[in-house]
Motif scaffolding. Sequence first.
Motif, PDB file in Angstrom:
ATOM      1  N   PHE A 216       0.886  -1.167   0.000  1.00 52.17           N
ATOM      2  CA  PHE A 216       0.000   0.000   0.000  1.00 52.17           C
ATOM      3  C   PHE A 216       0.923   1.215   0.000  1.00 52.17           C
ATOM      4  O   PHE A 216       1.432   1.614   1.050  1.00 52.17           O
ATOM      5  N   GLY A 217       1.170   1.777  -1.184  1.00 53.59           N
ATOM      6  CA  GLY A 217       2.124   2.880  -1.308  1.00 53.59           C
ATOM      7  C   GLY A 217       1.444   4.223  -1.145  1.00 53.59           C
ATOM      8  O   GLY A 217       0.213   4.311  -1.132  1.00 53.59           O
ATOM      9  N   GLN A 218       2.261   5.273  -1.034  1.00 50.10           N
ATOM     10  CA  GLN A 218       1.748   6.640  -0.872  1.00 50.10           C
ATOM     11  C   GLN A 218       0.607   6.658   0.138  1.00 50.10           C
ATOM     12  O   GLN A 218      -0.435   7.290  -0.077  1.00 50.10           O
ATOM     13  N   ALA A 219       0.829   5.946   1.228  1.00 42.59           N
ATOM     14  CA  ALA A 219      -0.217   5.803   2.237  1.00 42.59           C
ATOM     15  C   ALA A 219      -0.129   6.937   3.248  1.00 42.59           C
ATOM     16  O   ALA A 219       0.963   7.310   3.682  1.00 42.59           O
ATOM     17  N   GLY A 220      -1.261   7.489   3.599  1.00 39.57           N
ATOM     18  CA  GLY A 220      -1.291   8.544   4.597  1.00 39.57           C
ATOM     19  C   GLY A 220      -2.715   8.971   4.872  1.00 39.57           C
ATOM     20  O   GLY A 220      -3.666   8.400   4.322  1.00 39.57           O
ATOM     21  N   VAL A 221      -2.835   9.972   5.736  1.00 38.91           N
ATOM     22  CA  VAL A 221      -4.167  10.485   6.068  1.00 38.91           C
ATOM     23  C   VAL A 221      -4.162  12.004   5.967  1.00 38.91           C
ATOM     24  O   VAL A 221      -3.116  12.653   6.061  1.00 38.91           O
ATOM     25  N   GLY A 222      -5.349  12.567   5.760  1.00 37.32           N
ATOM     26  CA  GLY A 222      -5.543  14.001   5.848  1.00 37.32           C
ATOM     27  C   GLY A 222      -6.224  14.305   7.174  1.00 37.32           C
ATOM     28  O   GLY A 222      -7.060  13.532   7.646  1.00 37.32           O
ATOM     29  N   LEU A 223      -5.847  15.423   7.793  1.00 31.37           N
ATOM     30  CA  LEU A 223      -6.416  15.780   9.092  1.00 31.37           C
ATOM     31  C   LEU A 223      -7.378  16.958   8.961  1.00 31.37           C
ATOM     32  O   LEU A 223      -7.367  17.674   7.955  1.00 31.37           O
ATOM     33  N   GLY A 224      -8.176  17.153  10.005  1.00 32.28           N
ATOM     34  CA  GLY A 224      -9.203  18.188   9.990  1.00 32.28           C
ATOM     35  C   GLY A 224      -8.669  19.596   9.822  1.00 32.28           C
ATOM     36  O   GLY A 224      -9.375  20.477   9.351  1.00 32.28           O
ATOM     37  N   ASP A 225      -7.389  19.819  10.185  1.00 35.31           N
ATOM     38  CA  ASP A 225      -6.823  21.164  10.043  1.00 35.31           C
ATOM     39  C   ASP A 225      -6.189  21.370   8.668  1.00 35.31           C
ATOM     40  O   ASP A 225      -5.488  22.360   8.444  1.00 35.31           O
ATOM     41  N   GLY A 226      -6.397  20.400   7.761  1.00 37.37           N
ATOM     42  CA  GLY A 226      -5.904  20.568   6.404  1.00 37.37           C
ATOM     43  C   GLY A 226      -4.513  19.994   6.166  1.00 37.37           C
ATOM     44  O   GLY A 226      -4.033  19.976   5.037  1.00 37.37           O
ATOM     45  N   THR A 227      -3.850  19.526   7.224  1.00 38.08           N
ATOM     46  CA  THR A 227      -2.518  18.944   7.051  1.00 38.08           C
ATOM     47  C   THR A 227      -2.626  17.459   6.720  1.00 38.08           C
ATOM     48  O   THR A 227      -3.690  16.859   6.832  1.00 38.08           O
ATOM     49  N   ARG A 228      -1.489  16.888   6.297  1.00 30.36           N
ATOM     50  CA  ARG A 228      -1.421  15.460   6.038  1.00 30.36           C
ATOM     51  C   ARG A 228      -0.469  14.829   7.026  1.00 30.36           C
ATOM     52  O   ARG A 228       0.385  15.502   7.596  1.00 30.36           O
ATOM     53  N   ARG A 229      -0.614  13.545   7.200  1.00 29.65           N
ATOM     54  CA  ARG A 229       0.216  12.858   8.175  1.00 29.65           C
ATOM     55  C   ARG A 229       0.582  11.500   7.598  1.00 29.65           C
ATOM     56  O   ARG A 229      -0.236  10.876   6.915  1.00 29.65           O
ATOM     57  N   ASP A 230       1.798  11.027   7.903  1.00 36.48           N
ATOM     58  CA  ASP A 230       2.184   9.694   7.434  1.00 36.48           C
ATOM     59  C   ASP A 230       1.836   8.649   8.497  1.00 36.48           C
ATOM     60  O   ASP A 230       1.058   8.918   9.415  1.00 36.48           O
ATOM     61  N   LEU A 231       2.445   7.479   8.383  1.00 33.00           N
ATOM     62  CA  LEU A 231       2.033   6.375   9.254  1.00 33.00           C
ATOM     63  C   LEU A 231       2.900   6.211  10.503  1.00 33.00           C
ATOM     64  O   LEU A 231       2.837   5.163  11.156  1.00 33.00           O
ATOM     65  N   SER A 232       3.685   7.218  10.840  1.00 30.50           N
ATOM     66  CA  SER A 232       4.504   7.123  12.050  1.00 30.50           C
ATOM     67  C   SER A 232       3.622   6.810  13.251  1.00 30.50           C
ATOM     68  O   SER A 232       2.593   7.454  13.443  1.00 30.50           O
ATOM     69  N   GLY A 233       4.028   5.825  14.022  1.00 22.36           N
ATOM     70  CA  GLY A 233       3.275   5.456  15.210  1.00 22.36           C
ATOM     71  C   GLY A 233       2.150   4.479  14.957  1.00 22.36           C
ATOM     72  O   GLY A 233       1.429   4.102  15.883  1.00 22.36           O
ATOM     73  N   ALA A 234       1.976   4.040  13.700  1.00 25.58           N
ATOM     74  CA  ALA A 234       0.898   3.094  13.411  1.00 25.58           C
ATOM     75  C   ALA A 234       1.223   1.719  14.006  1.00 25.58           C
ATOM     76  O   ALA A 234       2.391   1.325  14.093  1.00 25.58           O
ATOM     77  N   GLU A 235       0.173   1.029  14.390  1.00 26.17           N
ATOM     78  CA  GLU A 235       0.320  -0.334  14.913  1.00 26.17           C
ATOM     79  C   GLU A 235       0.334  -1.303  13.730  1.00 26.17           C
ATOM     80  O   GLU A 235      -0.478  -1.185  12.812  1.00 26.17           O
ATOM     81  N   VAL A 236       1.272  -2.248  13.738  1.00 30.78           N
ATOM     82  CA  VAL A 236       1.345  -3.241  12.663  1.00 30.78           C
ATOM     83  C   VAL A 236       0.735  -4.547  13.151  1.00 30.78           C
ATOM     84  O   VAL A 236       1.017  -4.988  14.266  1.00 30.78           O
ATOM     85  N   VAL A 237      -0.140  -5.128  12.325  1.00 32.09           N
ATOM     86  CA  VAL A 237      -0.779  -6.399  12.708  1.00 32.09           C
ATOM     87  C   VAL A 237      -0.572  -7.415  11.582  1.00 32.09           C
ATOM     88  O   VAL A 237      -0.311  -7.046  10.445  1.00 32.09           O
ATOM     89  N   ASP A 238      -0.691  -8.694  11.927  1.00 27.23           N
ATOM     90  CA  ASP A 238      -0.571  -9.764  10.939  1.00 27.23           C
ATOM     91  C   ASP A 238      -1.767 -10.690  11.002  1.00 27.23           C
ATOM     92  O   ASP A 238      -2.368 -10.866  12.062  1.00 27.23           O
TER      93      ASP A 238
END
Length: 326
Positions: free
Chosen positions: A274-296
Amino acid sequence: MRPTTLLTTLLLTTATATSASTLPHRPRPRAAHDLRLLHTFTPAPPANTRLLLSSSSASSPQEEEEEESTKGGAILTLPTNKTNKTNQTITSIHSTFRLPAAAPPSRGPTAHNPSIVHAASFWLGLDSIAPATEPSPCSGSALRAGIDIFHDGRLGGAQTPFAWYQLAPGMVAARGFAGGFAVAAGDLVRFTLRSEGSGGGGDVVVVVVEVDNFGSGVNCTAGRTPVQSVREVLRVGAGQGLCGRQAAWVVEDFPLAGMPDFPVSLANFTRVDFGQAGVGLGDGTRRDLSGAEVVDVRLAQQGGRLTKCDVVGGSIVRCTRVVGDE
Ligand SMILES: *[C@@H]1O[C@H](CO)[C@@H](O)[C@H](O)[C@H]1NC(C)=O
Ligand SMILES: *[C@@H]1O[C@H](CO)[C@@H](O)[C@H](O)[C@H]1NC(C)=O
Ligand SMILES: *[C@@H]1O[C@H](CO)[C@@H](O)[C@H](O)[C@H]1NC(C)=O
Ligand SMILES: *[C@@H]1O[C@H](CO)[C@@H](O)[C@H](O)[C@H]1NC(C)=O
Ligand SMILES: *[C@@H]1O[C@H](CO)[C@@H](O)[C@H](O)[C@H]1NC(C)=O
């Protein structure tokens, strides 16, 4: 064996859904054997895998201690902090990935069985993964969209993938895109899921799912025109909007819809990024996956650990299909 009740369910569309294609597109007629998965939000124990094996399951005691999970991938949960004025609501999630092909695994307890179906579901979601103890990460809706791939040994191989979206509560079954979305293994696809607040009226929340297919011949989306684009716009009551606490990039082993007892196992999809993965936030900024939990994905009856997932460079969720602790 034919999931006839399911066909009826999936052909329904909402009055609120709209769809647009950038290019004229003629949907492929549904073949009678097209398979569908049961996209449950809180999966029951995988009863379908009971039928896969004899009692001589090869899982080690260590693997049996691991918690069972039908999901692999990454889950990003933002902390709530009422003091901090920064708006940390997740309002969108995106990713571009190449759709893998489905094959039977070459090893493990589900290998070399031509009479079972192998499938895998790749999806993105907002507020779509519930902790074991709660119905949802907040008291709102859950939105997700993705593509399922199939390999049916009875029909000699890989079957047509199915692109879908699902907004809960309300949609018990995932829905195909109005007008259809043609996609094949090897195609580069981009998913964007958005929650657009009240949409002006104050009493509704607008939720948008956009999917683009760039085809199999390209490696990146920059400057490219998609071969096909679909867009679904859904409206829910203000009290049922997404709360925007959690985003997820997932590969999942779902049961077959309409065929609860038919054996289905996680396909060998080799690897998904899943490339170019990220989220947009309510204040208009974007954020990457730092701190995401990894599951299998971990299912003892299919050989223990079935994915090896990781977040690479903060913006790629990479899951490799494995069997056990290889
Ligand atoms: C919440 O944000 C405020 C302001 O940034 C900070 O002082 C406080 O430590 C934060 N609380 C938590 C639990 O993170
Ligand atoms: C609020 O929280 C965000 C995310 O944790 C942090 O980046 C920001 O610096 C915080 N703002 C203040 C004023 O502490
Ligand atoms: C999946 O297929 C790939 C490519 O053929 C192969 O290298 C890999 O060993 C297979 N994995 C499993 C678990 O079958
Ligand atoms: C895509 O990337 C692969 C591996 O880097 C390369 O072999 C291939 O030529 C690229 N294709 C295009 C169309 O750029
Ligand atoms: C945060 O952003 C969302 C989405 O834009 C908005 O609905 C919400 O009112 C915002 N909250 C605050 C405290 O600004």
